[in-house]
Design a protein around this motif. Structure first.
Motif, PDB file in Angstrom:
ATOM      1  N   UNK A 116       0.802  -1.222   0.000  1.00  0.00           N
ATOM      2  CA  UNK A 116       0.000   0.000   0.000  1.00  0.00           C
ATOM      3  C   UNK A 116       0.839   1.277   0.000  1.00  0.00           C
ATOM      4  N   UNK A 117       2.066   1.208   0.513  1.00  0.00           N
ATOM      5  CA  UNK A 117       2.863   2.426   0.675  1.00  0.00           C
ATOM      6  C   UNK A 117       4.098   2.490  -0.219  1.00  0.00           C
ATOM      7  N   UNK A 118       4.229   1.582  -1.157  1.00  0.00           N
ATOM      8  CA  UNK A 118       5.419   1.570  -2.012  1.00  0.00           C
ATOM      9  C   UNK A 118       5.568   2.876  -2.781  1.00  0.00           C
ATOM     10  N   UNK A 119       4.473   3.528  -3.092  1.00  0.00           N
ATOM     11  CA  UNK A 119       4.530   4.807  -3.802  1.00  0.00           C
ATOM     12  C   UNK A 119       5.158   5.919  -2.977  1.00  0.00           C
ATOM     13  N   UNK A 120       5.228   5.737  -1.683  1.00  0.00           N
ATOM     14  CA  UNK A 120       5.821   6.744  -0.804  1.00  0.00           C
ATOM     15  C   UNK A 120       7.339   6.627  -0.714  1.00  0.00           C
ATOM     16  N   UNK A 121       7.868   5.486  -1.154  1.00  0.00           N
ATOM     17  CA  UNK A 121       9.320   5.306  -1.102  1.00  0.00           C
ATOM     18  C   UNK A 121       9.972   6.252  -2.093  1.00  0.00           C
ATOM     19  N   UNK A 122      11.017   6.936  -1.641  1.00  0.00           N
ATOM     20  CA  UNK A 122      11.742   7.855  -2.511  1.00  0.00           C
ATOM     21  C   UNK A 122      13.178   7.391  -2.650  1.00  0.00           C
ATOM     22  N   UNK A 123      13.635   7.293  -3.883  1.00  0.00           N
ATOM     23  CA  UNK A 123      15.029   6.941  -4.123  1.00  0.00           C
ATOM     24  C   UNK A 123      15.864   8.143  -3.696  1.00  0.00           C
TER      25      UNK A 123
END
Length: 184
Positions: free
Chosen positions: A60-67
């Motif tokens: 659900x939160x993978x979109x919040x990960x920032x490289x």
């Protein structure tokens, strides 16, 4: 492509809803994340449940990960650790509620030794005190300094103006004599 770059790529694909990438991410990281959950929770079944919940959060939160150049494992480990800590807190809270009055009684119980334990301790103290009187006064003072006051061997050697190895010998021989005395 490095392992960390692969994991970052998988997280990015998971953010897009790629189930294959999610499976690959699980395969690549689940053992490490399970170990973290198990270490925090100290219960295998609960750690397995926590791991599943961690991966639901990742989905659900993978979109919040920032490289950002940091390890993507740090992000995953943080999620796992925080989730496991939250579960541990909930477990303890429910145990307190379930214990109710029993916990209140336990908290009120006196942790001090009882009369029997105090009597035994007093007897042992008297025996040790008697055995210390059988040592030469300087040896008894050295034993008290080393084992009751926490003085170092070097400090004792300086205080009694003897070489360090002599102090070690004094203490070793004094302890042997005390042991003999206490076993009589």
């Amino acid at each position: 492509m490095s392992r960390l770059t692969e994991i970052e790529t998988m997280i990015g694909r998971v953010a897009l809803g790629d189930r294959a990438a999610f499976g690959a991410l699980y395969d690549a990281t689940s053992a490490k994340l399970f170990g973290i959950c198990l270490r925090v929770l100290d219960n295998r079944a609960e750690a397995e449940d926590a791991l599943q919940e961690v991966f639901v959060k990742v989905w659900h939160n993978a979109g919040r990960y920032q490289v950002n150049g940091l390890s993507p494992m740090t992000w995953l480990i943080t999620i796992a650790r925080n989730h496991a800590i939250d579960r541990l807190r909930m477990r303890r809270k429910s145990e307190r509620r379930a214990g109710g009055d029993l916990d209140a009684v336990t908290e009120l119980a006196d942790a001090a030794p009882g009369p029997e334990a105090r009597a035994v301790a007093a007897s042992e103290n008297a025996r040790i005190g008697h055995c210390l009187t059988e040592l030469e006064p300087d040896r008894a003072a050295a034993v008290r300094g080393a084992y009751l006051a926490g003085e170092s061997y070097a400090d004792l050697a300086a205080r009694f103006d003897v070489p360090l190895n002599t102090m070690r010998t004094w203490l070793r021989r004094s302890l042997m004599r005390l042991k003999e005395c206490l076993t009589r």
